[in-house]
Scaffold this motif. Structure first.
Motif, PDB file in Angstrom:
ATOM      1  N   LYS A  70       0.819  -1.215   0.000  1.00 49.42           N
ATOM      2  CA  LYS A  70       0.000   0.000   0.000  1.00 49.42           C
ATOM      3  C   LYS A  70       0.855   1.269   0.000  1.00 49.42           C
ATOM      4  CE  LYS A  70      -3.834   2.151   2.411  1.00 49.42           C
ATOM      5  NZ  LYS A  70      -4.791   2.029   3.511  1.00 49.42           N
ATOM      6  N   GLU A  71       1.883   1.297   0.827  1.00 48.51           N
ATOM      7  CA  GLU A  71       2.745   2.483   0.886  1.00 48.51           C
ATOM      8  C   GLU A  71       3.519   2.674  -0.410  1.00 48.51           C
ATOM      9  OE1 GLU A  71       5.114   3.190   4.406  1.00 48.51           O
ATOM     10  OE2 GLU A  71       3.696   1.994   5.585  1.00 48.51           O
ATOM     11  N   LEU A  72       3.995   1.586  -0.995  1.00 45.62           N
ATOM     12  CA  LEU A  72       4.703   1.687  -2.271  1.00 45.62           C
ATOM     13  C   LEU A  72       3.769   2.244  -3.344  1.00 45.62           C
ATOM     14  CD1 LEU A  72       7.133   1.203  -4.132  1.00 45.62           C
ATOM     15  CD2 LEU A  72       6.328  -1.161  -4.398  1.00 45.62           C
ATOM     16  N   ARG A  73       2.550   1.720  -3.402  1.00 41.14           N
ATOM     17  CA  ARG A  73       1.586   2.219  -4.394  1.00 41.14           C
ATOM     18  C   ARG A  73       1.319   3.707  -4.200  1.00 41.14           C
ATOM     19  NH1 ARG A  73      -1.138  -2.351  -2.822  1.00 41.14           N
ATOM     20  NH2 ARG A  73      -2.805  -1.082  -1.905  1.00 41.14           N
ATOM     21  N   SER A  74       1.205   4.129  -2.954  1.00 41.08           N
ATOM     22  CA  SER A  74       0.918   5.548  -2.712  1.00 41.08           C
ATOM     23  C   SER A  74       2.100   6.433  -3.114  1.00 41.08           C
ATOM     24  CB  SER A  74       0.522   5.789  -1.258  1.00 41.08           C
ATOM     25  OG  SER A  74       1.623   5.616  -0.398  1.00 41.08           O
ATOM     26  N   ALA A  75       3.291   5.874  -3.130  1.00 42.18           N
ATOM     27  CA  ALA A  75       4.455   6.634  -3.581  1.00 42.18           C
ATOM     28  C   ALA A  75       4.537   6.683  -5.112  1.00 42.18           C
ATOM     29  CB  ALA A  75       5.735   6.015  -3.024  1.00 42.18           C
ATOM     30  N   ILE A  76       3.933   5.707  -5.765  1.00 40.83           N
ATOM     31  CA  ILE A  76       3.987   5.622  -7.228  1.00 40.83           C
ATOM     32  C   ILE A  76       2.829   6.360  -7.884  1.00 40.83           C
ATOM     33  CG2 ILE A  76       3.927   4.039  -9.198  1.00 40.83           C
ATOM     34  CD1 ILE A  76       5.164   1.914  -7.310  1.00 40.83           C
ATOM     35  N   PHE A  77       1.621   6.190  -7.336  1.00 43.88           N
ATOM     36  CA  PHE A  77       0.419   6.765  -7.942  1.00 43.88           C
ATOM     37  C   PHE A  77      -0.152   7.849  -7.056  1.00 43.88           C
ATOM     38  CE2 PHE A  77       0.200   2.047  -8.281  1.00 43.88           C
ATOM     39  CZ  PHE A  77       0.765   1.949  -9.536  1.00 43.88           C
ATOM     40  N   THR A  78      -0.543   8.935  -7.667  1.00 43.77           N
ATOM     41  CA  THR A  78      -1.205   9.987  -6.895  1.00 43.77           C
ATOM     42  C   THR A  78      -2.708   9.975  -7.116  1.00 43.77           C
ATOM     43  OG1 THR A  78      -0.837  11.593  -8.675  1.00 43.77           O
ATOM     44  CG2 THR A  78       0.832  11.471  -6.932  1.00 43.77           C
ATOM     45  N   ASN A  79      -3.162   9.200  -8.122  1.00 42.82           N
ATOM     46  CA  ASN A  79      -4.598   9.141  -8.393  1.00 42.82           C
ATOM     47  C   ASN A  79      -4.931   7.882  -9.201  1.00 42.82           C
ATOM     48  OD1 ASN A  79      -4.235   9.741 -11.258  1.00 42.82           O
ATOM     49  ND2 ASN A  79      -3.811  11.847 -10.602  1.00 42.82           N
ATOM     50  N   GLU A  80      -6.216   7.654  -9.374  1.00 37.03           N
ATOM     51  CA  GLU A  80      -6.707   6.474 -10.082  1.00 37.03           C
ATOM     52  C   GLU A  80      -6.279   6.463 -11.551  1.00 37.03           C
ATOM     53  OE1 GLU A  80      -8.608   2.803 -10.195  1.00 37.03           O
ATOM     54  OE2 GLU A  80      -8.273   4.066  -8.453  1.00 37.03           O
ATOM     55  N   GLN A  81      -6.208   7.626 -12.158  1.00 35.70           N
ATOM     56  CA  GLN A  81      -5.792   7.715 -13.561  1.00 35.70           C
ATOM     57  C   GLN A  81      -4.358   7.212 -13.734  1.00 35.70           C
ATOM     58  OE1 GLN A  81      -6.060  11.639 -15.249  1.00 35.70           O
ATOM     59  NE2 GLN A  81      -5.274  10.990 -17.229  1.00 35.70           N
ATOM     60  N   GLU A  82      -3.475   7.584 -12.834  1.00 40.64           N
ATOM     61  CA  GLU A  82      -2.095   7.102 -12.900  1.00 40.64           C
ATOM     62  C   GLU A  82      -2.027   5.595 -12.689  1.00 40.64           C
ATOM     63  OE1 GLU A  82       0.277  11.122 -11.497  1.00 40.64           O
ATOM     64  OE2 GLU A  82       0.181   9.432 -10.119  1.00 40.64           O
ATOM     65  N   LEU A  83      -2.823   5.082 -11.775  1.00 37.83           N
ATOM     66  CA  LEU A  83      -2.872   3.631 -11.553  1.00 37.83           C
ATOM     67  C   LEU A  83      -3.319   2.917 -12.829  1.00 37.83           C
ATOM     68  CD1 LEU A  83      -2.836   1.075  -9.757  1.00 37.83           C
ATOM     69  CD2 LEU A  83      -5.174   1.650  -9.106  1.00 37.83           C
TER      70      LEU A  83
END
Length: 96
Positions: A70-83
């Motif tokens: 979860k923390e890694l994802r939050s560092a990579i993506f700032t929003n759903e579009q980026e995900l």
């Protein structure tokens, strides 16, 4: 120009590197053609197309979307579009 900006964007760079790292996760050690010819469960699951690659994507994505990352994802993506962009890029790179 928009494509050029996307190609040099850090999320795209990371997506390409991530794809290279996960490309063979869970690879069964034989070709897709053999899996298809044997009607292997994986071949059936992925409708006889890019069997090993789709399996790698599924395995990695399931793990990556778990609580442990979860923390890694939050560092990579700032929003759903980026995900969504990242996932699409990973799928395209691994399948290619």
């Amino acid at each position: 120009e928009a494509l050029r900006q996307q190609l040099f964007e850090p999320l795209t760079h990371f997506g390409i590197i991530f794809s290279a790292l996960v490309h063979d996760v869970g690879h069964p050690g034989c070709s897709n053609a053999l899996l298809v010819s044997k009607n292997d469960d994986l071949a059936l699951k992925y409708r006889m197309r890019s069997v090993a690659e789709q399996n790698s994507i599924d395995m990695v994505w399931h793990t990556f979307m778990g609580d442990a990352y979860k923390e890694l994802r939050s560092a990579i993506f700032t929003n759903e579009q980026e995900l969504r962009h990242f996932r699409k890029l990973v799928v395209h790179c691994v399948i290619a």
